[in-house]
Every structure is written in C-alpha cells, then in structure tokens.
Write a protein that holds these residues in place. Structure first.
Motif, PDB file in Angstrom:
ATOM      1  N   MET A  32      -1.148  -2.035   7.056  1.00 16.60           N
ATOM      2  CA  MET A  32      -1.561  -0.637   6.408  1.00 16.60           C
ATOM      3  C   MET A  32      -1.568   0.689   7.760  1.00 16.60           C
ATOM      4  O   MET A  32      -2.702   1.020   8.317  1.00 16.60           O
ATOM      5  CB  MET A  32      -3.144  -0.926   5.920  1.00 16.60           C
ATOM      6  N   ASP A  33      -0.883   1.047   7.000  1.00 18.54           N
ATOM      7  CA  ASP A  33      -0.705   2.150   7.792  1.00 18.54           C
ATOM      8  C   ASP A  33      -0.975   4.481   6.933  1.00 18.54           C
ATOM      9  O   ASP A  33       0.240   3.870   6.753  1.00 18.54           O
ATOM     10  CB  ASP A  33       0.936   2.429   8.795  1.00 18.54           C
ATOM     11  N   LEU A  34      -1.833   4.695   6.923  1.00 20.57           N
ATOM     12  CA  LEU A  34      -2.402   5.270   5.932  1.00 20.57           C
ATOM     13  C   LEU A  34      -2.793   6.756   6.410  1.00 20.57           C
ATOM     14  O   LEU A  34      -4.142   7.060   7.552  1.00 20.57           O
ATOM     15  CB  LEU A  34      -3.388   4.684   5.296  1.00 20.57           C
ATOM     16  N   SER A  35      -1.918   7.265   5.803  1.00 21.10           N
ATOM     17  CA  SER A  35      -1.951   9.204   6.226  1.00 21.10           C
ATOM     18  C   SER A  35      -2.745   9.502   4.785  1.00 21.10           C
ATOM     19  O   SER A  35      -2.183   9.665   3.855  1.00 21.10           O
ATOM     20  CB  SER A  35      -0.184   9.491   6.127  1.00 21.10           C
ATOM     21  N   THR A  36      -3.834  10.164   5.203  1.00 25.12           N
ATOM     22  CA  THR A  36      -3.590  11.816   3.657  1.00 25.12           C
ATOM     23  C   THR A  36      -4.341  13.158   4.284  1.00 25.12           C
ATOM     24  O   THR A  36      -4.274  13.506   4.752  1.00 25.12           O
ATOM     25  CB  THR A  36      -4.735  11.357   3.656  1.00 25.12           C
ATOM     26  N   SER A  44     -15.525  14.944   2.698  1.00 23.55           N
ATOM     27  CA  SER A  44     -16.809  14.796   2.833  1.00 23.55           C
ATOM     28  C   SER A  44     -16.803  13.511   2.709  1.00 23.55           C
ATOM     29  O   SER A  44     -17.386  12.149   2.896  1.00 23.55           O
ATOM     30  CB  SER A  44     -17.552  15.455   2.518  1.00 23.55           C
ATOM     31  N   HIS A  45     -15.803  13.378   1.087  1.00 23.56           N
ATOM     32  CA  HIS A  45     -15.430  11.867   0.686  1.00 23.56           C
ATOM     33  C   HIS A  45     -14.102  11.274   0.920  1.00 23.56           C
ATOM     34  O   HIS A  45     -13.686   9.920   1.106  1.00 23.56           O
ATOM     35  CB  HIS A  45     -15.290  12.077  -0.742  1.00 23.56           C
ATOM     36  N   GLU A  46     -13.498  11.718   2.031  1.00 18.94           N
ATOM     37  CA  GLU A  46     -12.457  10.768   3.068  1.00 18.94           C
ATOM     38  C   GLU A  46     -12.612   9.557   3.643  1.00 18.94           C
ATOM     39  O   GLU A  46     -12.079   8.481   2.887  1.00 18.94           O
ATOM     40  CB  GLU A  46     -11.630  12.016   4.011  1.00 18.94           C
ATOM     41  N   MET A  47     -13.745   9.613   4.342  1.00 22.46           N
ATOM     42  CA  MET A  47     -14.147   7.704   4.419  1.00 22.46           C
ATOM     43  C   MET A  47     -14.073   7.147   3.161  1.00 22.46           C
ATOM     44  O   MET A  47     -13.391   5.675   3.318  1.00 22.46           O
ATOM     45  CB  MET A  47     -15.100   7.529   5.179  1.00 22.46           C
ATOM     46  N   GLU A  48     -14.229   7.100   2.133  1.00 20.38           N
ATOM     47  CA  GLU A  48     -14.674   6.322   0.824  1.00 20.38           C
ATOM     48  C   GLU A  48     -13.301   6.773   0.261  1.00 20.38           C
ATOM     49  O   GLU A  48     -12.969   5.220  -0.233  1.00 20.38           O
ATOM     50  CB  GLU A  48     -15.452   7.261   0.123  1.00 20.38           C
ATOM     51  N   ILE A  49     -12.601   7.528   0.284  1.00 19.95           N
ATOM     52  CA  ILE A  49     -10.685   7.375  -0.013  1.00 19.95           C
ATOM     53  C   ILE A  49     -10.514   5.984   0.474  1.00 19.95           C
ATOM     54  O   ILE A  49      -9.626   5.663  -0.369  1.00 19.95           O
ATOM     55  CB  ILE A  49     -10.026   8.784  -0.484  1.00 19.95           C
ATOM     56  N   SER A  55      -8.290  -1.118   0.999  1.00 24.38           N
ATOM     57  CA  SER A  55      -8.820  -2.281   0.063  1.00 24.38           C
ATOM     58  C   SER A  55      -7.937  -2.648  -1.442  1.00 24.38           C
ATOM     59  O   SER A  55      -7.086  -3.977  -1.329  1.00 24.38           O
ATOM     60  CB  SER A  55      -9.775  -2.574  -0.626  1.00 24.38           C
ATOM     61  N   VAL A  56      -7.108  -2.072  -2.079  1.00 21.04           N
ATOM     62  CA  VAL A  56      -6.478  -1.509  -2.889  1.00 21.04           C
ATOM     63  C   VAL A  56      -4.639  -2.091  -2.422  1.00 21.04           C
ATOM     64  O   VAL A  56      -4.397  -3.705  -3.220  1.00 21.04           O
ATOM     65  CB  VAL A  56      -6.107  -1.113  -3.796  1.00 21.04           C
TER      66      VAL A  56
END
Length: 291
Positions: A32-36, A44-49, A55-56
């Motif tokens: 997983m290589d996630l760029s946001t 403030s919700h970045e970690m939850e996102i 996970s999906v």
C-alpha cells in the motif's frame, strides 16, 4: 474471483452551500502506497481517512483527494455595510470641519478602506458535515472496489486464454519427441562413422546413447509444467488476494519452460518453447496488476 489493483472511484456529498468531493485512483504496487490531498478543514480527520482507505484497498499505489467547492453566492466576497456607514459619517464630519470636499469617487475610495470587504472565515467541520463526508468516502471506495472487480474479470479472461495457449503448445511438443531421438541417434552415428572414421562397439554405442537420451528426457518437465498450469487456474478461482501467489506460480512455470528449451535439441521444439515464453511473459505482466 481475482481483483485488479487498477481502479477509480468518485463521490460527492452536499452540505449547506458546500459540495464535498471525493476522488480515489489506484494502480498496481507491491504494497500500500497511499498519497492524500485533503482540504484543510478536514485535515484533523486524515488519520481516520488513511486507516479506512488502507483497510479497504490493501495494496496498490493509491491517490486520495478530498476537496470542498462552494456555490457562486458563497464564493462572492461580502461588503460590511456597518463599516461603510461608519466611514461615511467620519468622512462627512471631517469634510465639514475642514471644508475639504468629499471625493467624487467616494464609493471606490470606501472599498479600499480596511475591513470594508469582509474576510472569509475558516470554518470548522462539525459532526454532521463529517458524517456526510465519511459516507461519501465509503461510497467512493465501493466504486473503486467495483471497478477493481470488473478489471479482475478482464484479467481472468486473459489468463485463461494464455494458459490455454501454453497447454496447446505443450501438447504440440509430443510429436517431435520421437523424431528428435532418431535425429540424435543418426547424427551421433554419422559423426562416428564418417567424420571420426573409427570402429565402435554397437552394443556399447546403444548403451551410451540411451544414457545420453535419458539426460535429454523432458517428461518430468512436461508433467511439472502441466501441474503448474492447473495450479494457476485453481488459484485464479481461489478468491481475493491471489496476486503474489500467481506471481510465484508463473516463476515456476518459467523454470520448466526454460528447461524444456535447453533440453529440446530440436529446431521445431525450440520454436514452440519461444512461443510458450511469449505467452508466459504476457501472463507475468498482467499478474503484477492482480491483488
């Protein structure tokens, strides 16, 4: 059912005068290589996102974007009428007291005065707005998973085609095996009789020839390759997350095909091996896209 790592999903949520836009793209990757790219209001919700997306989607190079658009009315700066009135009253008082006339472009002057144009306030995201944004993120994730599934079905069809081609090519080797043995026998015998010109023990010659031919026997390689082909097909139907396993099986198939080529010692068989390698390379390229 196999899934591709290539996908795209998009969703939109409406809240008051704002439009919350979500867009997710993914390509193949070993992990997983996630760029946001997330609007400042939602930082403030970045970690939850990130946790939810990871996970999906699990694997792949993923680009996640969340931005906020406001309607034209909300985007238009507002004039602070109370501040303008206060400036006009003060300017009239000063004008009367000093006999200095008011400027003809009074309104233009007023617009340049401090605090006349109301500044946009940076708002905080409330629970209701975040709930709508979260639902939109989940909707976009559902879209990209559906896209990955559709791409996986296309990959499955390609794999079935390529594995079928290799199976047909493997079966086409058989008619040349006996012909190959006879050619090897004739070539060695001709070398001994015509080029070397020596007498030899025919019984010993047959024994040595059998030993030599046994070293060139390809039955084991054919059987192992056939097993790998069947195992590849079984793994395709094995469910989610089979990409790495399929890659390992493809490597084993390559080893057997290479051994077939080195042992073939026959022009037509070598041509068949080359075609098998071409089919396998196309499989290896596509396996990199499998979850």
């Amino acid at each position: 059912m196999i899934y591709s790592m290539t996908g795209y999903g998009k969703a939109v949520a409406l809240y008051q005068d704002r439009k919350i836009c979500i867009e997710i793209r993914s390509l193949n990757g070993k992990a997983m290589d996630l760029s946001t790219r997330i609007a400042s209001q939602f930082k403030s919700h970045e970690m939850e996102i990130r946790t939810l997306v990871t996970s999906v989607l699990e694997r792949g190079k993923v680009d996640f974007s969340l931005w906020v658009e406001q309607n034209e009315k909300a985007d238009t700066p507002s004039i602070n009428a109370e501040v303008v009135k206060a400036y006009v009253e003060q300017m009239n008082e000063v004008s009367q007291a000093t006999s200095i006339p008011l400027p003809q472009n009074l309104f233009e002057v007023l617009l340049r005065m401090p605090d006349v144009i109301a500044r946009k306030e940076v708002y905080e995201v409330g629970d209701e707005e975040w709930s709508l944004a979260l639902a939109a993120i989940k909707e976009a994730l559902d879209d990209i998973v559906a896209f990955r599934k559709q791409e996986g079905e296309a990959l499955r069809a390609k794999f079935l085609d390529k594995i079928g081609n290799i199976s047909v090519l493997l079966a086409s080797v058989e008619p040349y095996e006996k012909e190959r043995v006879e050619k090897i026998r004739a070539r060695i015998k001709d070398t001994l009789e015509k080029q070397v010109g020596v007498e030899y023990d025919k019984n010993r010659f047959e024994q040595e020839l059998i030993f030599y031919i046994e070293k060139l026997d390809i039955n084991e390689e054919k059987q192992r390759l056939s097993n790998h082909l069947n195992y590849f097909l079984e793994t395709i139907e094995g469910g989610y997350g089979q990409g790495k396993k399929l890659g390992f099986i493809a490597q084993e198939m390559g080893r057997e095909i290479n051994t077939l080529g080195s042992k073939s010692n026959h022009a037509e068989m070598q041509n068949i091996v080359v075609r098998m390698k071409d089919e396998l390379e196309q499989i290896k390229e596509q396996v990199l896209n499998v979850m």
